[in-house]
Design a protein around this motif. Structure first.
Motif, PDB file in Angstrom:
ATOM      1  N   ALA A 117     -12.805 -50.907 -35.685  1.00 50.09           N
ATOM      2  CA  ALA A 117     -11.727 -50.975 -36.680  1.00 50.09           C
ATOM      3  C   ALA A 117     -12.210 -50.637 -38.087  1.00 50.09           C
ATOM      4  O   ALA A 117     -11.398 -50.520 -38.999  1.00 50.09           O
ATOM      5  CB  ALA A 117     -11.092 -52.359 -36.665  1.00 50.09           C
ATOM      6  N   HIS A 118     -13.508 -50.431 -38.258  1.00 48.06           N
ATOM      7  CA  HIS A 118     -14.058 -50.089 -39.565  1.00 48.06           C
ATOM      8  C   HIS A 118     -14.546 -48.636 -39.649  1.00 48.06           C
ATOM      9  O   HIS A 118     -15.122 -48.247 -40.666  1.00 48.06           O
ATOM     10  CB  HIS A 118     -15.196 -51.055 -39.914  1.00 48.06           C
ATOM     11  N   LEU A 119     -14.325 -47.851 -38.599  1.00 51.88           N
ATOM     12  CA  LEU A 119     -14.756 -46.450 -38.634  1.00 51.88           C
ATOM     13  C   LEU A 119     -13.873 -45.648 -39.582  1.00 51.88           C
ATOM     14  O   LEU A 119     -12.775 -46.058 -39.946  1.00 51.88           O
ATOM     15  CB  LEU A 119     -14.757 -45.856 -37.229  1.00 51.88           C
ATOM     16  N   THR A 120     -14.320 -44.469 -39.947  1.00 55.21           N
ATOM     17  CA  THR A 120     -13.674 -43.679 -40.987  1.00 55.21           C
ATOM     18  C   THR A 120     -12.259 -43.247 -40.641  1.00 55.21           C
ATOM     19  O   THR A 120     -11.365 -43.293 -41.474  1.00 55.21           O
ATOM     20  CB  THR A 120     -14.539 -42.439 -41.317  1.00 55.21           C
ATOM     21  N   GLU A 121     -12.040 -42.781 -39.414  1.00 54.83           N
ATOM     22  CA  GLU A 121     -10.683 -42.385 -39.032  1.00 54.83           C
ATOM     23  C   GLU A 121     -10.260 -43.156 -37.788  1.00 54.83           C
ATOM     24  O   GLU A 121     -11.081 -43.522 -36.954  1.00 54.83           O
ATOM     25  CB  GLU A 121     -10.532 -40.874 -38.827  1.00 54.83           C
ATOM     26  N   ASN A 155      -8.625 -44.331 -42.044  1.00 47.14           N
ATOM     27  CA  ASN A 155      -8.655 -45.784 -41.959  1.00 47.14           C
ATOM     28  C   ASN A 155      -8.596 -46.279 -43.405  1.00 47.14           C
ATOM     29  O   ASN A 155      -9.457 -45.919 -44.209  1.00 47.14           O
ATOM     30  CB  ASN A 155      -9.952 -46.242 -41.271  1.00 47.14           C
ATOM     31  N   PRO A 156      -7.626 -47.106 -43.769  1.00 48.43           N
ATOM     32  CA  PRO A 156      -7.511 -47.540 -45.164  1.00 48.43           C
ATOM     33  C   PRO A 156      -8.731 -48.296 -45.693  1.00 48.43           C
ATOM     34  O   PRO A 156      -8.880 -48.458 -46.897  1.00 48.43           O
ATOM     35  CB  PRO A 156      -6.263 -48.433 -45.185  1.00 48.43           C
ATOM     36  N   LYS A 157      -9.631 -48.696 -44.807  1.00 43.85           N
ATOM     37  CA  LYS A 157     -10.862 -49.371 -45.234  1.00 43.85           C
ATOM     38  C   LYS A 157     -11.912 -48.375 -45.733  1.00 43.85           C
ATOM     39  O   LYS A 157     -12.960 -48.782 -46.236  1.00 43.85           O
ATOM     40  CB  LYS A 157     -11.448 -50.177 -44.069  1.00 43.85           C
ATOM     41  N   ARG A 158     -11.662 -47.103 -45.566  1.00 43.93           N
ATOM     42  CA  ARG A 158     -12.634 -46.067 -45.911  1.00 43.93           C
ATOM     43  C   ARG A 158     -12.065 -45.102 -46.952  1.00 43.93           C
ATOM     44  O   ARG A 158     -10.867 -45.032 -47.176  1.00 43.93           O
ATOM     45  CB  ARG A 158     -13.052 -45.286 -44.656  1.00 43.93           C
ATOM     46  N   SER A 159     -12.931 -44.304 -47.527  1.00 44.97           N
ATOM     47  CA  SER A 159     -12.511 -43.377 -48.582  1.00 44.97           C
ATOM     48  C   SER A 159     -12.013 -42.054 -48.002  1.00 44.97           C
ATOM     49  O   SER A 159     -12.434 -41.632 -46.925  1.00 44.97           O
ATOM     50  CB  SER A 159     -13.669 -43.102 -49.543  1.00 44.97           C
ATOM     51  N   ARG A 160     -11.132 -41.434 -48.756  1.00 47.79           N
ATOM     52  CA  ARG A 160     -10.625 -40.099 -48.381  1.00 47.79           C
ATOM     53  C   ARG A 160     -11.784 -39.107 -48.265  1.00 47.79           C
ATOM     54  O   ARG A 160     -11.820 -38.290 -47.365  1.00 47.79           O
ATOM     55  CB  ARG A 160      -9.621 -39.598 -49.411  1.00 47.79           C
ATOM     56  N   GLN A 161     -12.709 -39.180 -49.225  1.00 51.13           N
ATOM     57  CA  GLN A 161     -13.830 -38.239 -49.227  1.00 51.13           C
ATOM     58  C   GLN A 161     -14.693 -38.396 -47.983  1.00 51.13           C
ATOM     59  O   GLN A 161     -15.116 -37.405 -47.385  1.00 51.13           O
ATOM     60  CB  GLN A 161     -14.678 -38.430 -50.493  1.00 51.13           C
TER      61      GLN A 161
END
Length: 185
Positions: A117-121, A155-161
């Protein structure tokens, strides 16, 4: 389509793929807690299906497990070497998800599913295994709908970049041109 129906669709795709079934059986015998196949193994199968292609050859397999008492992932590295001897045609990556929180500077994860649940996408946050009853078991903390819609969702926990770097480095849009990037829901 409900998540239950999508899980049944994913199970059907996996059951039609003899290579993936063989690898699932092999990994089900490993002495690793909360052990699953993740990443490309699931995601690429569905994207190939959506693009009406035969499944892409499997060149890389990510095995994830969750063992907080193995902080140096010694056991995982030993298993990785063993798998490379058994199946040298595949690049094996064995990751203890109990230690991956440090790469993201997160609090420690509680389980394999929590780590996913913490991965980028969201479409990378899917894993599968054969359980002790030899039934397919799927972890998907965000569900499967976006995967089957052909989306790559932040994933909203991660950055767009971070997500765009991941998409570009893996050349997903070149390989599956009908995929859609979704930065927010």
């Amino acid at each position: 389509m409900s998540d239950k129906a999508l899980k049944q669709s994913l199970c059907a795709l996996l059951q039609q793929d003899k290579t993936r079934l063989h690898l699932l059986k092999l990994v089900s015998q490993l002495p690793l807690p909360q052990c699953y196949l993740a990443g490309d193994f699931v995601r690429h199968l569905v994207w190939d299906h959506l693009h009406q292609r035969s499944p892409s050859p499997i060149s890389r397999v990510q095995v994830i497990y969750f063992a907080p008492n193995d902080p140096e992932t010694v056991k995982g590295k030993e298993i990785e070497l063993l798998l490379r001897k058994i199946h040298a045609d595949v690049f094996w990556q064995v990751d203890n998800m109990a230690t991956t929180h440090t790469a993201y500077e997160d609090s420690p994860y509680k389980s394999a599913e929590d780590a996913l649940a913490h991965l980028t996408e969201k479409e990378s946050a899917i894993a599968v295994r054969l359980n002790d009853k030899t039934q397919l078991e799927i972890l998907s903390p965000f569900g499967l709908a976006s995967l089957f819609r052909g989306e790559v969702t932040l994933n909203p926990k991660r950055s767009r970049q971070a997500m765009m770097n991941h998409v570009l480095n893996n050349q997903w849009l070149q390989k599956w041109p009908e995929l859609r990037i979704v930065m927010s829901e």
